[in-house]
Write an enzyme that holds these catalytic residues in place. Structure first.
Site, PDB file in Angstrom:
ATOM      1  N   LYS A   1       0.834  -1.215   0.000  1.00 43.98           N
ATOM      2  CA  LYS A   1       0.000   0.000   0.000  1.00 43.98           C
ATOM      3  C   LYS A   1       0.868   1.264   0.000  1.00 43.98           C
ATOM      4  CE  LYS A   1      -2.343  -0.800   3.790  1.00 43.98           C
ATOM      5  NZ  LYS A   1      -1.756  -2.068   4.246  1.00 43.98           N
TER       6      LYS A   1
ATOM      7  N   ARG B   1      -9.360   0.773   8.718  1.00 41.31           N
ATOM      8  CA  ARG B   1      -8.976  -0.606   8.999  1.00 41.31           C
ATOM      9  C   ARG B   1     -10.144  -1.391   9.582  1.00 41.31           C
ATOM     10  NH1 ARG B   1      -3.241   0.939   9.214  1.00 41.31           N
ATOM     11  NH2 ARG B   1      -1.997  -0.909   9.615  1.00 41.31           N
TER      12      ARG B   1
ATOM     13  N   ARG C   1      12.035  -5.845   5.184  1.00 42.17           N
ATOM     14  CA  ARG C   1      11.887  -4.442   4.737  1.00 42.17           C
ATOM     15  C   ARG C   1      12.847  -3.504   5.473  1.00 42.17           C
ATOM     16  NH1 ARG C   1       6.014  -1.642   4.741  1.00 42.17           N
ATOM     17  NH2 ARG C   1       6.054  -2.023   6.988  1.00 42.17           N
TER      18      ARG C   1
ATOM     19  N   ARG D   1      11.615  -1.199  10.790  1.00 37.17           N
ATOM     20  CA  ARG D   1      10.542  -0.771  11.679  1.00 37.17           C
ATOM     21  C   ARG D   1      10.427  -1.734  12.854  1.00 37.17           C
ATOM     22  NH1 ARG D   1       5.217   0.620   8.222  1.00 37.17           N
ATOM     23  NH2 ARG D   1       4.318  -0.533   9.970  1.00 37.17           N
TER      24      ARG D   1
ATOM     25  N   ARG E   1      -0.273  -8.479  13.416  1.00 35.87           N
ATOM     26  CA  ARG E   1      -0.905  -7.451  12.568  1.00 35.87           C
ATOM     27  C   ARG E   1      -1.820  -8.107  11.528  1.00 35.87           C
ATOM     28  NH1 ARG E   1       4.430  -4.630  10.751  1.00 35.87           N
ATOM     29  NH2 ARG E   1       3.175  -3.375   9.361  1.00 35.87           N
TER      30      ARG E   1
HETATM   31  P1  AMP Z   1       1.013   0.847   8.968  1.00 34.94           P
HETATM   32  O1  AMP Z   1       2.166   1.773   8.730  1.00 34.94           O
HETATM   33  O2  AMP Z   1      -0.224   1.220   8.194  1.00 34.94           O
HETATM   34  O3  AMP Z   1       1.377  -0.606   8.852  1.00 34.94           O
HETATM   35  O4  AMP Z   1       0.594   1.066  10.508  1.00 34.94           O
HETATM   36  C1  AMP Z   1       1.475   0.766  11.568  1.00 34.94           C
HETATM   37  C2  AMP Z   1       0.717   0.706  12.883  1.00 34.94           C
HETATM   38  O5  AMP Z   1       0.116   1.985  13.134  1.00 34.94           O
HETATM   39  C3  AMP Z   1      -0.440  -0.273  12.918  1.00 34.94           C
HETATM   40  O6  AMP Z   1      -0.016  -1.607  13.214  1.00 34.94           O
HETATM   41  C4  AMP Z   1      -1.302   0.327  14.024  1.00 34.94           C
HETATM   42  O7  AMP Z   1      -0.752   0.069  15.304  1.00 34.94           O
HETATM   43  C5  AMP Z   1      -1.164   1.821  13.770  1.00 34.94           C
HETATM   44  N1  AMP Z   1      -2.196   2.310  12.824  1.00 34.94           N
HETATM   45  C6  AMP Z   1      -2.018   2.780  11.550  1.00 34.94           C
HETATM   46  N2  AMP Z   1      -3.180   3.115  10.985  1.00 34.94           N
HETATM   47  C7  AMP Z   1      -4.141   2.845  11.918  1.00 34.94           C
HETATM   48  C8  AMP Z   1      -5.557   2.932  11.936  1.00 34.94           C
HETATM   49  N3  AMP Z   1      -6.242   3.334  10.861  1.00 34.94           N
HETATM   50  N4  AMP Z   1      -6.206   2.581  13.079  1.00 34.94           N
HETATM   51  C9  AMP Z   1      -5.542   2.164  14.153  1.00 34.94           C
HETATM   52  N5  AMP Z   1      -4.209   2.012  14.206  1.00 34.94           N
HETATM   53  C10 AMP Z   1      -3.505   2.352  13.100  1.00 34.94           C
END
Ligand code: AMP
Length: 215
Positions: free
Chosen positions: A13, A88, A127, A160, A171
């Site tokens: 994404k 989400r 990554r 990360r 996740r």
């Molecule tokens: P991502 O970079 O999208 O993989 O997000 C990393 C982490 O940020 C996720 O595992 C969640 O802990 C938090 N996070 C990101 N977007 C959301 C969301 N829309 N709702 C809740 N937590 C989020």
């Protein structure tokens, strides 16, 4: 063009959103990126979110919604956006409609990037991310020319803290619990388009662009 990218963590994404933002000249809004910026800056939101993110769980809805609402006050979203990482859950999808509706905007198209768990685990645990420009590399599939340094800006690469196998599996589990209702919601609105994200990234990009051209 208000485009939402859906898909499991590691579906690409972020990569697609960055390229689409450039090609379509739209802002890329990633809730994960905004949260990480808050963690880095040590804001109250960042302090609350850090432990939750490290466990692979979702940050509470009200925190993410108000963060997004604030981001949407930036006039750059008047022409559209590429939204990555939100919604989400079904409840977040409804919140998104509400926040956008108040500003007289609406989601136009939702692209679902479908991919298998094994591909995701390999992608994420390998990554590497540039601390300066956010470019992504991969230890095996796309190593940087100089170990530890970004090819584009020479920034330092890091892994990360949530890209380890245990957290990635968590996740994925969190994602799967929520995604079915989210897909149904956008299917009912006739906004959902599914793509096979195991394909080459460039090919996936072209497919998304041609879907956007039909909206
Ligand atoms: P991502 O970079 O999208 O993989 O997000 C990393 C982490 O940020 C996720 O595992 C969640 O802990 C938090 N996070 C990101 N977007 C959301 C969301 N829309 N709702 C809740 N937590 C989020």
């Amino acid at each position: 063009m208000y485009l939402v990218l859906l898909g499991p963590p590691g579906a690409g994404k972020g990569t697609q959103a960055k390229r689409l933002a450039e090609r379509l000249n739209l802002p890329h809004i990633s809730t994960g990126d905004i949260l990480r910026q808050n963690v880095k800056a040590g804001t109250p939101l960042g302090k609350e979110a850090k432990g939750i993110m490290d466990k692979g769980l979702l940050v509470p809805d009200d925190l993410v919604a108000s963060m997004l609402d604030q981001r949407f006050n930036n006039p750059d979203i008047k022409k559209g956006f590429i939204l990555d990482g939100y919604p989400r859950t079904l409840s977040q999808a409804k919140t998104l409609d509400e926040i956008l509706g108040r500003k007289k905007f609406a989601v136009d198209i939702v692209v679902y990037l479908n991919t298998s768990d094994e591909v995701i685990i390999k992608r994420l645990t390998g990554r590497l991310v540039c601390s300066k420009c956010g470019a992504n590399f991969h230890k095996v599939n796309m190593p940087p020319k100089v170990s530890g340094l970004c090819d584009n800006c020479n920034g330092e690469l890091y892994q990360r803290s949530d890209d380890n196998e245990i957290t990635v599996r968590k996740r994925l589990e969190v994602y799967k619990n929520e995604v079915a209702s989210l897909i149904k919601y956008y299917e009912q609105q006739k906004k959902l388009h599914s793509l096979n994200a195991d394909l080459d990234a460039q090919e996936v990009l072209e497919q998304i662009i041609s879907l956007c051209a039909k909206v």
